[in-house]
Enzyme design. Structure first.
Site, mmCIF file in Angstrom:
data_model
loop_
_atom_site.group_PDB
_atom_site.id
_atom_site.type_symbol
_atom_site.label_atom_id
_atom_site.label_comp_id
_atom_site.label_asym_id
_atom_site.label_seq_id
_atom_site.Cartn_x
_atom_site.Cartn_y
_atom_site.Cartn_z
ATOM 1 N N VAL A 70 -10.042 11.385 -11.041
ATOM 2 C CA VAL A 70 -9.804 11.254 -12.479
ATOM 3 C C VAL A 70 -9.415 12.601 -13.073
ATOM 4 O O VAL A 70 -10.048 13.625 -12.782
ATOM 5 C CB VAL A 70 -11.085 10.753 -13.194
ATOM 6 C CG1 VAL A 70 -10.839 10.610 -14.690
ATOM 7 C CG2 VAL A 70 -11.562 9.445 -12.585
ATOM 8 N N CYS A 71 -8.370 12.611 -13.901
ATOM 9 C CA CYS A 71 -8.086 13.765 -14.749
ATOM 10 C C CYS A 71 -7.921 13.255 -16.180
ATOM 11 O O CYS A 71 -8.362 12.150 -16.510
ATOM 12 C CB CYS A 71 -6.893 14.571 -14.259
ATOM 13 S SG CYS A 71 -5.282 13.755 -14.374
ATOM 14 N N TRP A 72 -7.289 14.036 -17.040
ATOM 15 C CA TRP A 72 -7.231 13.665 -18.461
ATOM 16 C C TRP A 72 -6.473 12.359 -18.676
ATOM 17 O O TRP A 72 -6.949 11.450 -19.346
ATOM 18 C CB TRP A 72 -6.610 14.802 -19.268
ATOM 19 C CG TRP A 72 -6.358 14.468 -20.704
ATOM 20 C CD1 TRP A 72 -5.153 14.374 -21.334
ATOM 21 C CD2 TRP A 72 -7.336 14.190 -21.718
ATOM 22 N NE1 TRP A 72 -5.316 14.051 -22.658
ATOM 23 C CE2 TRP A 72 -6.652 13.933 -22.917
ATOM 24 C CE3 TRP A 72 -8.735 14.118 -21.709
ATOM 25 C CZ2 TRP A 72 -7.310 13.623 -24.115
ATOM 26 C CZ3 TRP A 72 -9.385 13.796 -22.906
ATOM 27 C CH2 TRP A 72 -8.675 13.565 -24.079
ATOM 28 N N SER A 108 -5.025 15.117 -11.086
ATOM 29 C CA SER A 108 -5.642 14.120 -10.204
ATOM 30 C C SER A 108 -4.681 13.708 -9.097
ATOM 31 O O SER A 108 -5.090 13.419 -7.960
ATOM 32 C CB SER A 108 -6.091 12.899 -10.997
ATOM 33 O OG SER A 108 -5.014 12.325 -11.712
ATOM 34 N N TYR A 142 -9.035 9.775 -17.666
ATOM 35 C CA TYR A 142 -10.201 9.684 -18.547
ATOM 36 C C TYR A 142 -9.884 8.872 -19.796
ATOM 37 O O TYR A 142 -10.758 8.160 -20.327
ATOM 38 C CB TYR A 142 -10.670 11.096 -18.935
ATOM 39 C CG TYR A 142 -11.617 11.112 -20.108
ATOM 40 C CD1 TYR A 142 -12.976 10.869 -19.927
ATOM 41 C CD2 TYR A 142 -11.146 11.347 -21.401
ATOM 42 C CE1 TYR A 142 -13.847 10.857 -21.008
ATOM 43 C CE2 TYR A 142 -12.002 11.334 -22.488
ATOM 44 C CZ TYR A 142 -13.353 11.087 -22.297
ATOM 45 O OH TYR A 142 -14.209 11.066 -23.373
#
Length: 351
Positions: free
Chosen positions: A95-97, A103, A124
């Protein structure tokens, strides 16, 4: 659909993965994250700031060039430490932003090694949208019993004692790290961000059985700096009220015990009381300041209750809680540990 992209339609879908790896920076992770996820940043806070500055002030190419070097170094470190003991069947979600390059970089390397790593589509931000949707719906399923009572009635302690008796409770002040009033700031305990508060709240809500009653303390819309989600505050205000009618002396005694950390720092207390100047006037603030400097704590607490908290409480409860018009009322002159346990027993039998 790409084999390395995971699309989730509900939060329960997250349980299909062995581990959730959040590659955002530590500051982003601290602000909020998926409960149970592990932070393995591919850019730390300083590196993320540097790359962002290069992107805006120099060029995207310059930012990607230095960013790629940082990402490669950090992923190598995570491979040697966090991931080195994972077996062949490990299936992580990364997971990233917003499901972009950060990610994607880790997912690509993990898949090249041989793990079935998946990148969360939308990152996210997908999780956050699902949290907002769930908080608008889940609270309305609950049957709430609302513990009311003027400030110093021991409501939080009573709620905790009810929990020890096997009943379901929702302790909003514990989740918010705040006691809910102008003097509710807890020493050495910062409140979480609004997003983190909502993530913690949702974790508790999803664990509740909607077929059983849930006890909660009456709260205003804000607990310190945090906002209670609209669906929850509306359900609370429509709930059945149980009112604690404690004597003024027992309330003063209780507050002197429960807020004993104020007694060692009068200056900090006076700074908090200053926030009441517009409501109570300079004369009251000066008198209360004198009580604090002279350690006249009983006089200070009694006046705060009678002149400030009690009038606010009466107006708030009558205006906002429908169940307050005909509550179950329990009287007491004992808010000691034994008295609170006795009230919890009575509430569990009466609710």
């Amino acid at each position: 659909m790409k084999h390395d992209i995971a699309t989730i339609g509900q939060l329960a879908d997250l349980s299909a993965f062995d581990e959730i790896i959040d590659v955002r920076s530590p500051a982003e992770f601290a602000d909020d994250h998926i409960p149970g996820s592990v932070n393995c940043p591919v850019l730390d806070d300083r590196q993320r700031s540097e790359v962002g500055t290069l992107y805006k002030q120099v060029s995207p190419f310059a930012a990607r060039r230095i960013g790629a070097a940082y990402v490669a170094e950090n992923i190598a470190g995570h491979l040697r430490s966090h991931f080195c003991q994972r077996d062949r069947n490990w299936r992580p979600l990364v997971v990233c932003w917003r499901g972009g390059q950060r990610s994607g970089s880790l997912t690509h390397i993990l898949r090249r090694i041989g793990w079935d790593a998946q990148q969360l589509e939308g990152g996210y931000k997908t999780y956050r949208r699902l949290v907002i949707a769930a908080l608008a719906e889940i609270p309305r399923r609950l049957s709430l019993r609302v513990i009311c009572g003027a400030t110093g009635s021991g409501k939080s302690r009573i709620l905790q004692a009810i929990g020890t008796r096997g009943e379901q409770i929702l302790d909003l002040e514990e989740l918010a790290c705040h006691k809910g009033s102008v003097l509710g700031v807890l020493p050495d305990c910062r409140q979480p961000s609004q997003k983190m508060f909502e993530s913690r709240l949702l974790t508790v809500l999803t664990a509740l059985d909607p077929s059983r009653r849930v006890f909660v303390e009456a709260e205003s819309r804000k607990i310190g700096s945090l906002q209670v989600p609209e669906a929850l505050i509306e359900t609370m205000r429509a709930g059945e009220c149980i009112t604690i009618e404690a004597s003024i002396d027992s309330r003063v005694d209780f507050l002197l015990r429960d807020y004993d950390y104020f007694l060692g720092d009068p200056d900090w207390l006076l700074a908090r009381l200053h926030a009441l100047r517009d409501l109570q006037g300079s004369e009251a603030i000066q008198r209360w300041s004198g009580y604090a400097r002279n350690a006249s704590w009983r006089e200070l607490v009694r006046e705060l209750l009678q002149l400030h908290y009690d009038p606010l409480y009466c107006r708030s409860q009558k205006q906002n809680y429908a169940g307050y018009t005909a509550p179950v009322s329990l009287s007491t002159a004992d808010l000691s540990a034994g008295g609170i346990d006795a009230l919890a027993r009575r509430i569990c039998g009466a609710a």
